[in-house]
Write an enzyme that holds these catalytic residues in place. Structure first.
Site, PDB file in Angstrom:
ATOM      1  N   ASP A   1       0.840  -1.188   0.000  1.00 22.51           N
ATOM      2  CA  ASP A   1       0.000   0.000   0.000  1.00 22.51           C
ATOM      3  C   ASP A   1       0.885   1.252   0.000  1.00 22.51           C
ATOM      4  O   ASP A   1       1.912   1.288   0.691  1.00 22.51           O
ATOM      5  CB  ASP A   1      -0.857  -0.044   1.280  1.00 22.51           C
ATOM      6  CG  ASP A   1      -1.914   1.023   1.315  1.00 22.51           C
ATOM      7  OD1 ASP A   1      -2.764   1.016   0.411  1.00 22.51           O
ATOM      8  OD2 ASP A   1      -1.898   1.854   2.244  1.00 22.51           O
TER       9      ASP A   1
ATOM     10  N   GLU B   1       1.770  -0.322  -4.891  1.00 21.83           N
ATOM     11  CA  GLU B   1       0.774   0.654  -5.315  1.00 21.83           C
ATOM     12  C   GLU B   1       1.561   1.901  -5.706  1.00 21.83           C
ATOM     13  O   GLU B   1       2.142   2.562  -4.847  1.00 21.83           O
ATOM     14  CB  GLU B   1      -0.194   0.966  -4.175  1.00 21.83           C
ATOM     15  CG  GLU B   1      -1.292   1.904  -4.616  1.00 21.83           C
ATOM     16  CD  GLU B   1      -2.106   2.489  -3.464  1.00 21.83           C
ATOM     17  OE1 GLU B   1      -3.258   2.835  -3.694  1.00 21.83           O
ATOM     18  OE2 GLU B   1      -1.584   2.618  -2.346  1.00 21.83           O
TER      19      GLU B   1
HETATM   20  C1  NOJ Z   1      -4.468   2.969  -0.718  1.00 21.36           C
HETATM   21  C2  NOJ Z   1      -5.520   1.965  -0.415  1.00 21.36           C
HETATM   22  O1  NOJ Z   1      -5.783   1.209  -1.555  1.00 21.36           O
HETATM   23  C3  NOJ Z   1      -6.706   2.749   0.089  1.00 21.36           C
HETATM   24  O2  NOJ Z   1      -7.875   1.981   0.143  1.00 21.36           O
HETATM   25  C4  NOJ Z   1      -6.329   3.336   1.416  1.00 21.36           C
HETATM   26  O3  NOJ Z   1      -7.395   4.124   1.889  1.00 21.36           O
HETATM   27  C5  NOJ Z   1      -5.074   4.198   1.298  1.00 21.36           C
HETATM   28  N1  NOJ Z   1      -4.043   3.590   0.508  1.00 21.36           N
HETATM   29  C6  NOJ Z   1      -4.482   4.477   2.650  1.00 21.36           C
HETATM   30  O4  NOJ Z   1      -3.930   3.308   3.181  1.00 21.36           O
END
Ligand code: NOJ
Length: 591
Positions: free
Chosen positions: A236, A291
């Site tokens: 993440d 991500e």
């Molecule tokens: C990206 C995640 O996919 C999302 O759902 C989340 O709210 C944020 N990062 C913070 O962790």
């Protein structure tokens, strides 16, 4: 039940060791289907399915999905033909951000079951030949994590440097950084009279990766789950773990552009990824996917270049973010930008980079509602067209739960129907302060909100779509579940689900679709997206009519179509001539 390996073997035999030209190794060289399948890692040839546990399947009637529920539905993934499942945020959490605020990285959230339930899920997934990828939220923890409780307790606590603490500046926050969910990214803590950094919610303090102790704690967490047999991790906010230091105010220009772009400019990112890989060297095959939100292309390329031993792949959001402004405002999307993005995301001229391809996940609204037709008669056809694109591009396809049955946006009309901190905070910041009229915010949010993709999975036409026995699931079921559900679509030949199953089989039987080169042949056609995938076994042409209007496309003279591989208009005849007529939202793969 055929295992994944047996399934591939079968395909290889039927494909009669067809020679193909994978470009993954640089210059083209002829190899058999067999050797491709056996030499490429699973994450190149495979397909990943994303589960949002809270909304997948409830087994105990509390209105929340859970691990026993997921286990009971693994056969759906098996019959779809996917190879791995990414289980979205599932660790112990007070749920300020639906699991993206982790209180204990070594515990399964009690909402989703026990460690025993997780172990049973793993065992069943293994039996069904489905790999498991877990979601690692390492940019921040929950403020209820023991590390943070210690850290905030005093300035000289040994955990103080696990997070970023700074003195107030002129009586206010240390910098002008905004938080992704509204307000400042700094929160004052009166216990010690300093501010801590949180890119996301106040309850999500950012971990200080500058501190080697933090890094080694996190790497130990990876080894803990790897020892349980998981095949990889999705990281993440991967681009944000290294902070741009020393902290300074963002310029107006930086604030105006997506602020996350600035937040991903930390200097030590590659070093951290490399160290993370080395620290998990006991499990050298772990798949690491980041991500990449906010990360520019060149930084992503560096992080995923296989010579650098960092990540294997990263999600890029350039296209996905193009029609959402400020996290809520809906803008028109452009087919040309989709083509442009795909062109530079195929990386078929770079043997060291392998993309991941997606048009839906838990942070965006439903793809058929975003990019498909708004006319009900073309809804399913456009969902199939999007599937055709997703499964015919170069890169690992990610299917998000419900996408395979054409789940669409929820008819949101009021703010009370949402369950997302981002929606509530923006409502407070924008609507309650009078900056944006409520109707305008609600109308845009209904189109852009990520809660659209978080409504419960639609399994059948029974009450609550078979998701739960509870009359109040945590988020309401989309009222279209009577028509859109797994059970009815599984029985119907022309359904979106049947189309996905067919397409997945086709992708696996045609390595050119996986590894072949990509070439956009749309020319300046305003509504048609056309590309070819080529390998030594020949060329496939993909035609996608992104429009409510029919059209016609003249094929390149060098391509003489011999057969239709798949057509999303089952009753429509596809013409195998130099000029191909296409109905509204028709998609074809020709060979
Ligand atoms: C990206 C995640 O996919 C999302 O759902 C989340 O709210 C944020 N990062 C913070 O962790």
């Amino acid at each position: 039940m055929t295992t994944r390996r047996a399934f591939f073997r079968q395909l290889c035999i039927s494909a009669a060791a067809l020679p193909v030209f994978p470009r993954a190794m640089g210059a083209f060289k002829a190899v058999s289907v067999d050797s491709i399948v056996s030499t490429e890692p699973w994450w190149k040839t495979g397909i990943i399915y994303q589960i949002y546990p809270r909304s997948f399947q409830d087994s105990n009637g509390d209105g929340l999905g859970d691990f026993p529920g997921m286990t009971s539905r693994l056969h759906h993934l098996r019959s779809l033909g996917v190879d791995a499942v990414w289980v979205t945020a599932c660790f112990d959490s007070p749920n300020a951000d639906n699991g993206y605020d982790v209180r204990d990285y070594r515990r399964i959230s009690a909402d989703f079951g026990t460690m025993g339930d997780f172990d049973r899920f793993m065992a069943e997934a293994k039996k069904q030949d489905i790999r498991v990828i877990l979601d690692m939220v390492f940019n921040h923890s929950s403020d209820e994590h023991e590390w943070f409780r210690q850290s905030r307790s005093s300035r000289d606590n040994p955990y103080r440097d696990y997070y970023f603490w700074r003195e107030p500046v002129n009586g206010g926050p240390p910098t002008n950084w905004p938080c992704a969910y509204g307000g400042s990214a700094w929160e004052f803590d009166k216990t010690t009279g300093q501010y801590y950094l949180h890119h996301y919610a106040i309850k999500q303090p950012d971990l200080n990766w500058e501190n080697p102790k933090v890094r080694h704690e996190l790497y130990a967490v990876l080894n803990f789950w790897a020892a349980k047999g998981v095949s990889g991790f999705r990281f993440d906010c991967a681009g944000e773990i290294s902070k741009p230091l020393p902290f300074r105010d963002m310029t107006l220009a930086e604030l105006k552009d997506n602020v996350i772009d600035y937040r991903t400019t930390g200097a030590r990112l590659d070093e951290y990824f490399k160290e993370m890989r080395a620290a998990t060297s006991a499990y050298p095959d772990l798949y690491f996917v980041g991500e990449g939100w906010g990360m520019p292309r060149d930084r992503i390329v560096r992080a995923v270049d296989d010579r650098n031993k960092e990540l294997n792949s990263a999600f890029r959001f350039d296209f996905m973010l193009q029609n959402i402004r400020d996290g809520w405002r809906n803008l028109p999307w452009s087919l040309q930008r989709l083509k442009d993005f795909n062109k530079e995301n195929q990386f078929d001229d770079d043997p060291h980079v392998w993309p991941i391809v997606f048009i839906e996940d838990h942070d965006f609204s439903r793809s058929v509602s975003r990019f498909g037709s708004s006319r009900p008669e073309y809804k399913d056809r456009s969902a199939k067209l999007l599937a055709t694109m997703l499964l015919s591009l170069r890169g690992t396809p990610l299917i998000y739960q419900g996408e395979e049955i054409g789940m669409s946006n929820f008819p949101f009309t009021s703010v009370s129907q949402y369950n997302d901190i981002g929606v509530y905070n923006l409502w407070k910041d924008l609507v309650e302060t009078g900056k944006v009229p409520a109707a305008e915010y609600l109308a845009n949010n209904a189109i852009t909100s990520r809660d659209n993709s978080r409504t419960p999975m639609q399994w059948d036409a029974s009450s609550q779509a078979g998701f739960t026995t509870n009359s109040k699931p945590w988020l309401a079921v989309n009222p279209n579940y009577l028509q859109v559900n797994v059970e009815s679509e599984a029985k119907e030949r022309g359904s979106v689900l049947s189309f996905y199953r067919d397409l997945i089989r086709i992708r696996k039987s045609k390595p050119t679709l996986i590894l072949g080169s990509y070439h956009d042949i749309s020319g300046d056609h305003p509504q048609l997206y056309a590309y070819q995938r080529s390998g030594s076994s020949g060329t496939l042409v993909v035609l996608l009519n992104f429009s409510d209007e029919p059209t016609e496309f003249r094929l390149p003279i060098s391509f003489k179509p011999k057969a239709v591989v798949i057509n999303n208009v089952p009753q429509g005849k596809a013409t195998l001539s130099a000029s191909v007529p296409l109905l509204p939202w028709q998609s074809l793969i020709l060979e």
